[in-house]
Design a protein around this motif. Structure first.
Motif, PDB file in Angstrom:
ATOM      1  N   ILE A   1      47.750  26.892   5.338  1.00  0.00           N
ATOM      2  CA  ILE A   1      46.377  27.378   5.348  1.00  0.00           C
ATOM      3  C   ILE A   1      45.961  27.542   3.894  1.00  0.00           C
ATOM      4  CG2 ILE A   1      44.817  29.218   6.086  1.00  0.00           C
ATOM      5  CD1 ILE A   1      46.082  27.844   8.469  1.00  0.00           C
ATOM      6  N   LEU A   2      44.876  26.886   3.508  1.00  0.00           N
ATOM      7  CA  LEU A   2      44.411  26.969   2.126  1.00  0.00           C
ATOM      8  C   LEU A   2      43.331  28.022   1.993  1.00  0.00           C
ATOM      9  CD1 LEU A   2      44.075  23.198   1.129  1.00  0.00           C
ATOM     10  CD2 LEU A   2      46.061  24.680   0.958  1.00  0.00           C
TER      11      LEU A   2
ATOM     12  N   ARG B   1      36.220  21.143   2.002  1.00  0.00           N
ATOM     13  CA  ARG B   1      36.427  22.298   1.122  1.00  0.00           C
ATOM     14  C   ARG B   1      37.912  22.457   0.799  1.00  0.00           C
ATOM     15  NH1 ARG B   1      33.666  25.749   3.848  1.00  0.00           N
ATOM     16  NH2 ARG B   1      35.420  26.618   4.975  1.00  0.00           N
ATOM     17  N   ASN B   2      38.778  22.281   1.796  1.00  0.00           N
ATOM     18  CA  ASN B   2      40.218  22.345   1.556  1.00  0.00           C
ATOM     19  C   ASN B   2      40.660  21.260   0.579  1.00  0.00           C
ATOM     20  OD1 ASN B   2      40.594  24.541   3.204  1.00  0.00           O
ATOM     21  ND2 ASN B   2      41.390  23.363   4.926  1.00  0.00           N
ATOM     22  N   GLU B   3      40.060  20.086   0.707  1.00  0.00           N
ATOM     23  CA  GLU B   3      40.389  18.992  -0.206  1.00  0.00           C
ATOM     24  C   GLU B   3      40.038  19.382  -1.649  1.00  0.00           C
ATOM     25  OE1 GLU B   3      39.413  14.245  -0.756  1.00  0.00           O
ATOM     26  OE2 GLU B   3      38.480  15.337   0.882  1.00  0.00           O
ATOM     27  N   VAL B   4      38.864  19.988  -1.831  1.00  0.00           N
ATOM     28  CA  VAL B   4      38.465  20.444  -3.174  1.00  0.00           C
ATOM     29  C   VAL B   4      39.431  21.524  -3.662  1.00  0.00           C
ATOM     30  CG1 VAL B   4      36.670  21.611  -4.519  1.00  0.00           C
ATOM     31  CG2 VAL B   4      36.021  19.863  -2.854  1.00  0.00           C
ATOM     32  N   MET B   5      39.733  22.494  -2.808  1.00  0.00           N
ATOM     33  CA  MET B   5      40.613  23.590  -3.212  1.00  0.00           C
ATOM     34  C   MET B   5      42.005  23.084  -3.579  1.00  0.00           C
ATOM     35  SD  MET B   5      39.516  26.862  -0.824  1.00  0.00           S
ATOM     36  CE  MET B   5      40.227  26.206   0.657  1.00  0.00           C
ATOM     37  N   SER B   6      42.439  21.979  -2.980  1.00  0.00           N
ATOM     38  CA  SER B   6      43.783  21.458  -3.286  1.00  0.00           C
ATOM     39  C   SER B   6      43.908  21.011  -4.739  1.00  0.00           C
ATOM     40  CB  SER B   6      44.132  20.301  -2.329  1.00  0.00           C
ATOM     41  OG  SER B   6      43.413  19.134  -2.659  1.00  0.00           O
ATOM     42  N   PHE B   7      42.790  20.814  -5.431  1.00  0.00           N
ATOM     43  CA  PHE B   7      42.819  20.420  -6.830  1.00  0.00           C
ATOM     44  C   PHE B   7      42.721  21.604  -7.795  1.00  0.00           C
ATOM     45  CE2 PHE B   7      41.497  16.461  -4.787  1.00  0.00           C
ATOM     46  CZ  PHE B   7      42.410  15.587  -5.355  1.00  0.00           C
ATOM     47  N   LEU B   8      42.610  22.822  -7.263  1.00  0.00           N
ATOM     48  CA  LEU B   8      42.590  24.012  -8.114  1.00  0.00           C
ATOM     49  C   LEU B   8      44.011  24.367  -8.526  1.00  0.00           C
ATOM     50  CD1 LEU B   8      40.079  26.301  -6.183  1.00  0.00           C
ATOM     51  CD2 LEU B   8      39.605  24.838  -8.157  1.00  0.00           C
TER      52      LEU B   8
END
Length: 69
Positions: free
Chosen positions: A27-28, A56-63
Motif C-alpha cells: 500500500i503506497l 497517483r501511486n505511480e507518481v508516488m513510486s518515484f518519490l
C-alpha cells in the motif's frame, strides 16, 4: 497535462516537495514531517492529488522512500 509519472514526481521535488514514499504491505502512501513550500503544495494538489489512485501511486513510486532496506 500529459506528463509521465516520473516527470510529475520530479517537478514536485524540484519545487521543494518534502513528501516521502511509505510502502506498507504494497500500500503506497506519503509521509511528511515538514510542510511543503507553497509552490510544491499547490502542484501536489492541482496535478497529483486528483489523479486516479493507480496513477497517483505511480507518481508516488518515484518519490524518495523512507523504506530503505
Amino acid at each position: 497535462m500529459n506528463n509521465s509519472a516520473q516527470d510529475l514526481a520530479n517537478e514536485y521535488l524540484r519545487l521543494g516537495g518534502r513528501r516521502l514514499l511509505v510502502m506498507d504491505d504494497n500500500i503506497l502512501s506519503t509521509k511528511s514531517w515538514e510542510g511543503d513550500p507553497p509552490e510544491a503544495e499547490t502542484f501536489w494538489k492541482q496535478e497529483i492529488e486528483g489523479l486516479a489512485p493507480r496513477r497517483r501511486n505511480e507518481v508516488m513510486s518515484f518519490l524518495p522512500s523512507i523504506n530503505v532496506t
